[in-house]
Design a protein around this motif. Sequence first.
Motif, mmCIF file in Angstrom:
data_model
loop_
_atom_site.group_PDB
_atom_site.id
_atom_site.type_symbol
_atom_site.label_atom_id
_atom_site.label_comp_id
_atom_site.label_asym_id
_atom_site.label_seq_id
_atom_site.Cartn_x
_atom_site.Cartn_y
_atom_site.Cartn_z
ATOM 1 N N ALA B 423 37.518 37.790 14.570
ATOM 2 C CA ALA B 423 37.261 37.268 13.220
ATOM 3 C C ALA B 423 38.318 36.210 12.891
ATOM 4 C CB ALA B 423 37.287 38.403 12.202
ATOM 5 N N VAL B 424 38.029 34.994 13.338
ATOM 6 C CA VAL B 424 39.015 33.912 13.212
ATOM 7 C C VAL B 424 38.797 33.092 11.934
ATOM 8 C CG1 VAL B 424 39.392 33.669 15.689
ATOM 9 C CG2 VAL B 424 37.497 32.467 14.597
ATOM 10 N N HIS B 425 37.940 33.592 11.048
ATOM 11 C CA HIS B 425 37.568 32.814 9.860
ATOM 12 C C HIS B 425 38.787 32.382 9.054
ATOM 13 C CE1 HIS B 425 34.349 35.470 11.151
ATOM 14 N NE2 HIS B 425 33.486 34.653 10.582
ATOM 15 N N LYS B 433 43.733 25.336 14.449
ATOM 16 C CA LYS B 433 42.657 24.951 15.378
ATOM 17 C C LYS B 433 42.301 26.137 16.278
ATOM 18 C CE LYS B 433 41.700 20.612 14.494
ATOM 19 N NZ LYS B 433 41.575 21.168 13.103
ATOM 20 N N LEU B 434 41.023 26.230 16.636
ATOM 21 C CA LEU B 434 40.556 27.326 17.472
ATOM 22 C C LEU B 434 40.501 26.890 18.932
ATOM 23 C CD1 LEU B 434 37.627 28.519 15.187
ATOM 24 C CD2 LEU B 434 39.912 29.531 15.389
ATOM 25 N N ILE B 442 34.646 33.612 23.934
ATOM 26 C CA ILE B 442 35.084 33.849 22.554
ATOM 27 C C ILE B 442 36.000 32.729 22.074
ATOM 28 C CG2 ILE B 442 34.890 36.359 22.639
ATOM 29 C CD1 ILE B 442 37.872 36.491 23.218
ATOM 30 N N PHE B 443 36.012 32.566 20.762
ATOM 31 C CA PHE B 443 36.961 31.661 20.136
ATOM 32 C C PHE B 443 38.199 32.443 19.726
ATOM 33 C CE2 PHE B 443 33.175 29.134 19.757
ATOM 34 C CZ PHE B 443 33.642 27.845 19.977
ATOM 35 N N LEU B 444 39.368 31.879 20.050
ATOM 36 C CA LEU B 444 40.636 32.530 19.726
ATOM 37 C C LEU B 444 41.466 31.622 18.833
ATOM 38 C CD1 LEU B 444 41.516 33.827 23.297
ATOM 39 C CD2 LEU B 444 40.941 35.232 21.309
ATOM 40 N N ASN B 459 42.991 38.420 17.569
ATOM 41 C CA ASN B 459 43.686 37.576 18.533
ATOM 42 C C ASN B 459 43.117 37.762 19.938
ATOM 43 O OD1 ASN B 459 45.690 35.693 19.183
ATOM 44 N ND2 ASN B 459 47.045 37.324 19.933
ATOM 45 N N GLY B 460 41.999 38.464 20.015
ATOM 46 C CA GLY B 460 41.346 38.665 21.314
ATOM 47 C C GLY B 460 41.878 39.854 22.084
#
Lengths: 98, 1001, 197, 416
Positions: B423-425, B433-434, B442-444, B459-460
């Motif tokens: 949940a990087v919202h 930046k992602l 996945i986006f981190l 943070n993954g």
Amino acid sequence: MLWIDCPWCGARPETEFRYGGEAHIARPDPATTDDAGWADYLFMRSNPKGVHAERWMHREGCRRWFNALRDTVSNDVLTIYPMGTARPDAPGDEAGGG
Amino acid sequence: MRFRLKEGGRIDRAQRLRFTFNGRRYEGFAGDTLASALIANGTHLTSRSFKYHRPRGILTAGAEEPSALVQLGEGARTEPNLRATQVELYDGLTAAGVNAWPSANCDFAAWTGRLAPLFPAGFYYKTFLWPASFWKFVYEPTIRRMAGLGRAPEAPDPDSYDKRHVHCDVLVVGGGPAGIAAALAAGEAGARVLLVDEEATLGGALLGQRHKVDGVDGAAWAQAAAGRLAAMEEVRVLSRTTLFGYYDHNSLSAFERRTDHLGPGTPAGMSRQRLWNIKAGRVVLATGAHERPLVFADNDRPGIMLASAAQRYLNHYAALPGERAVLFTNNDAAYEAAHDIVEAGGTVGAVVDCRHEPAAPLAPKLEEAGVALHTGSVIAATHGTKRVRSVTVAKLGEGGGLSGEQYRIFCDSVLVSGGWNPAVHLFSQSAGKLAFEEARGIFLPGKATQALEAVGAANGSFGLASCLAEGAAAGARAAEAAGFGDGTPPPTPPVEAPEPGAITPFWLAPGQKPLGHGKAKHMVDHQDDVTAADIRLAAREGFRSVEHVKRYTTVGMGTDQGKTANVNGLAILADALGKTVPEVGFTTYRPPYTPVTFGALAGRDTGPLMDPVRRTAMHEWHEAEGAVFEPVGQWLRPWWYPRPGEDKHAAVARECRAVREAAGILDASTLGKIDIKGPDATTLLDMVYTNAFSTLKVGRVRYGLMCGDDGMVFDDGTTARLGENHYLMTTTTGNAAHVLEWLEEWLQTEWPELRVYCTSVTEQWATVALAGPRARDVLAAVAPEMALDTDSFPFMSVKEGIVAGVDARVFRISFTGELSFEINVPWQHGRRLWEALMEAGAAHGITPYGTEAMHVLRAERGFIIVGQETDGTTTPHDLGMDWIVSKKKSDFLGKRAWSREDSRREDRKQLVGILTDDPKKVLPEGTQLVETRGQPPIPMIGHVTSSYESPTLGRSIALALVRSGRARKGETIYAAPESGFLPCKVTEPVFYDPEGAKRDG
Amino acid sequence: MAEAAAPRSPLAGLGKALAEMRADGVTIAEGPARTRLNLRLDQKDVEALTAAGAVLGGSLPRTPNTAATTVNGTALLWLGPDEWLVTGSAEAGAQLEDTLRARLDGRHHALTDVSAMYATIALSGPLAREVLMKGCRLDLHPRAFAPGACVQTSLAKANVILHQTDDAPSYEITVRNSFSVYLATWLLDAMAEHRPA
Amino acid sequence: MKKFSIFSLARNALSHHERWPEQWRSPAPKPAYDVIIIGAGGHGLATAYYLAALHGITNVAVLEKGWLGGGNTGRNTTVIRSNYLWDESAALYEHSLKLWEGLAQELNYNLMFSQRGVLNLIHNVHDLQEATRRVNANRLNAVDAELLSTEEVKAFCPILNTTAKTRYPIMGGTLQRRGGNARHDAVAWGYARAADARGVDIIQNCEVTGIDVEAGRVTGVQTTQGAIAAKKVGIVVAGHSSVLAAMAGFRLPIESHPLQALVSEPLKPVLNCVIMSNGVHVYVSQSDKGELVIGAGLDPPNSYSQRGGLHTIEDQMGAIVELIPIFSRVRMMRSWAGIVDVCPDASPVIGKTPVEGLYINGGWGTGGFKATPGSGWVLAHTMATDEPHPLNAPFALDRFTSGALIDEHAAAAVAH
């Protein structure tokens, strides 16, 4: 909500301040300034993308004016300095006043 | 509640709660959400989808829910589009699924589903064009009726809302294992900690799992930790609170639901919801992760839910997803859900794993339990309308298609897991930046730009042990940064939990027909009905940027903001474009994380508290006398004082006559007053006013105009010289603060050498304007020691003395043209002065008058009001006030601009008087003026700035700004058609006592 | 000098509401009438500062966001680098002003009587901070804001001088007359949830 | 350009929508063009479209540093009206509104242009004077406008709180029935598709990094995709106007600020028009999707950050809930910010620059969307003929020297 460092009262929320726009725009001598020069003084602004030398006034507090260098992309305030002093160098400041 | 387990879970079986959903009565337990209670009752169908009105059920167990949206409650307290997965159950709750009529079960608009082939992404851009006239009256109204989800209430909100500001050294967002560990570490170090969690109880992911921490059930450990945190003086835990916005300079905002879980109505004085504005030293983002669905044919039928959701309903709410479940996954972790169901006595028909060799340690256990394991397979189709009834499973062939025979597996629930999206919202909101990790798809969080750290699943790091470790470390670091502790994290408790295991990103399962063919829909965005075919269509049509595709297909644009849809959609787009995910880019998340009520954002600043009402010392007297008030900025000023049976017109006429014939008093306290002291005070005034003050004698008063350096008038007022280096300046009511700032700005930034101090005394003095031929007699009665005759107290002079027993400053200035005194006394004596004058004036027919009469009187006399006769484009010359512009002074603010081309124009608009040929007709203020009558377009030559019926002249009068007006004196011009092209004469802008004979009484 | 006539507070109209307000952990009341002098001085002018200090019985605070209280109970509020608010008993009034003016004669300064310009509201009790933080964006936590702290800031939508006088905590809120009814009403509303059930 | 219609939809349904052509190409830049437009927002694309459609100039490139329509075009609250005070403004915005009225058909793209009426509220005497002045002026300029009483306001928009019990009671309103909204993205896409079909190259992800000037004349631009020569160049970049002007060596009377906007969750139809209030600084409408679209005020500090503070939105909401109490339980779903370029007189700059062959169209502040067609139309004329059209002549840069400002602040009209 930006938090601006008033040189006297310390960090205060931006809602306590009046934003004064670009700094270092001296009022030219009316006698020797042509219309274009007057328009320059009244209206023309560098509006840089990056470091901006600007004025703030702590309206809700000590009501003192001061200058700040702020990055208009990150909104980071790099430094503040008194009215009437030259624009200081600041990290990442290549705009040079534009 | 036939799907409720006899034991286990954390609901309170002792408290039965009754509720109604979609018209049917149900029962649940305290601790349930609406969703968990429905599932316990075997109900999955909740609502209908946005576009095709497809039956929709409960997909998740939390904030990411895209489809189970309900309209909660009724009447003034109804609330649209709430996620059933977050609505805490209370006794008597009533709710219904949105976007269905008459009900989700039998929805009239379901026919739209059959026209689906005509409604691909963006279809509305391509049609409804003909005939043009149909758009407004046929097409658009229909679309509008079909669109929209829930309904707004029809009555004003009976509940109240408020706000709270808070500062902390360490803000921890998320009450899962990582967040708890961070809060404990920072709290123990002594830092001021704020822990914000959106759920009713701390625990986060632990609540859905059966993992052990410190030898006990994870949830139990979380409760114990909550207790420890509560015991720490400098730690505050906010539950049922969503951190929704991450702004600059570590300013964040959170949305607390204080009473919603209690049902409608709030305890007296208690706000229903609260907005928290937070200023944090450092932020620890422990926001966890959202499981992502797999995209396969008809993956949106009720009964199909995330594996982790099923696990949460089972372990926390003791509710089985159904009789027989099928798990569809691409990763090891999801096996746990199937395993938990089996352990709880439920049935899992099969596990479908798109991978060929699942490494899941639980696989053998499940097979022992008789669960069929289909590897290298996908769900190729699902069946059942209002509830999934079976799925068709097939092997994945080379080249991504199906191969071999297909099995039909009966089930009433399907658990899906496509892996986990951190949940990087909030990280993205913070302007960080992602970064994309191919391996897990996945986006981190990438590089942070503010003082923050993301930990744990956010943070993954999906393993429980690493969540605890990362949290503790970040908490200790953050505390140290604030000067608490040495940054060494406390030891973290031992855990019994499997490691997350392997995952193979899998974005799109082939169906029985090519994508987009036939009826089957591969749903990517469950709320807005965006399918994989839609995304491919967008790519085909040239929409290359992810932002374009979002906007064209609306993927991720729903109330869930794409929490379950975005990454799948992005990957499918990348595939369609033959690019990698990072190449296609990623949309920046914006606030809010989840929706926030307008009420909470407004807080208590509504109704009478929306904006301060500024009152004068005599305000209560005016109220008691029944004054009608006029809002002037934040002030309320008496407009007129109607007597019984009087209308505005009659009251104003009476007040005007009183001033002209006897005496009137006006509350003038709102005018700005600035005390100016210093050796250079005169120099300052000479610069800011157009006229000279160096020539003003002590004890005398002068009227001045203020201009900006653009030459335009922005304020006026009188200034008295109280001493050699001491002045009192008055400003207009609206500009009081602005003018003081104006003086300070020049003094501090341009002329620092001037030794002048300016101090506002606006509210030190209550001011009463006493005007009229009898004014002197009235004042004499209350100021016996003051010499008031013209010689000792001439026009435009000031005196100090005792009035009504109070130290007073009296100015002999006039805004009405009559003999007039402006009496200033300390504010707390204003009411006393006013009453004394009323008493003393009774014999002289003294009459209180309001701003309307004041406007009429000054207009008769031809005095301007800045902001009415001026509009920011008006010079003193335009006003015919050259007499107040110094010819001698070499420089003052405004002067230079008047030599500019436009300021020198002959045909500028100039102030003139206007008299309608028909004396009874009063032109509305603002009326435009023209030279000729006819059909528009007609060129305008000016407009009416002030217009009144003048009781003194017994006719209407007006002031106007008219092009070359002064040259037009005597000409006839016409008012705008709204006033029937009324003919009017251009005159001098003074209608009464042009010689000023009346001013001395 | 006129014989002291009974002044009427701008909050007189709210007197009843203020008097009747009962809340757990916080009290509200109007502060007494005061003598208030706005003093402007160049803080580099040491002589003037000393002179003023002598009259006031304590030196003017040079530290921003603070107030000092002198031996004779006069409070000296820092308002800006060259601006202070001197507040004393109502009686002190004219006499204090005259002596100060006399002592500062000849030095560039501005001494302005603003006694009548403000109302004061006293908020006190363990929950006073909680109530203020509903409308104050500054950090009033004891670690950041202690007795003697004094700031000009926004409270709700009014500009105020906020002065903490003890660690009950008690606060003295100085607000311009015209805003005082609004602010008091706002505070009463913010206190409502602490009313005993 | 394949025509869009219900029939083309039906036809493509049979081929499972697999045969739709690209709506526009994604070409590589040519070494040289007759005209380069910097900025593929609505204004830039409209300029290119009218250059091709009306002036036969098709050797045109539109350079976009990001993706087309991704700036303020895709970030604004889509209010469309022409009820401006000054003759110069009214003429320009009314010309634009007339173009809007036939635009969907002209571009063969449904812009969802919805003339639901724009209602400006009146809260005090000054508002009333300004409203009368503006309505009179509009009518004399043949622009539709009506002055409404409080009762008429209530009848037109029943959910407004028109009681006297509000902090700033509603004293009436002005109504422009021809005003309304449109679908912002569709405007950019529609112009892009139509311009592309006429041969215009729209080049995305192509940021201009320099403007080549020789002997006071523009010769081309430097970009992230290499140098491109051009006889004429138009700067149409909204918030970034000053940045581009700096590349060409001059300054502008423009400052850039974040302007925030937000939408609510989708609701069934509840608001039937556009509500604007200068008095309490609010504007709100409901989109076809059902979302309430709400504009906030400017954040005062100059900024290029496309970020604002929540306090601006909080103030807005106090006013919204005051005006329309039933919205209190509605929720904000998404908020964002654009970078708006504001001129001192709240009017745009359209025309020549100190550099020959270099033109600028900017300074629209918070009100540019409504002007999209008219803005492109006049700039196309100016660039094609090297002479400003009478409609944009008053908006030249030199007005700041002569002092002939077109000061919409003066009218205190909400500049949206």
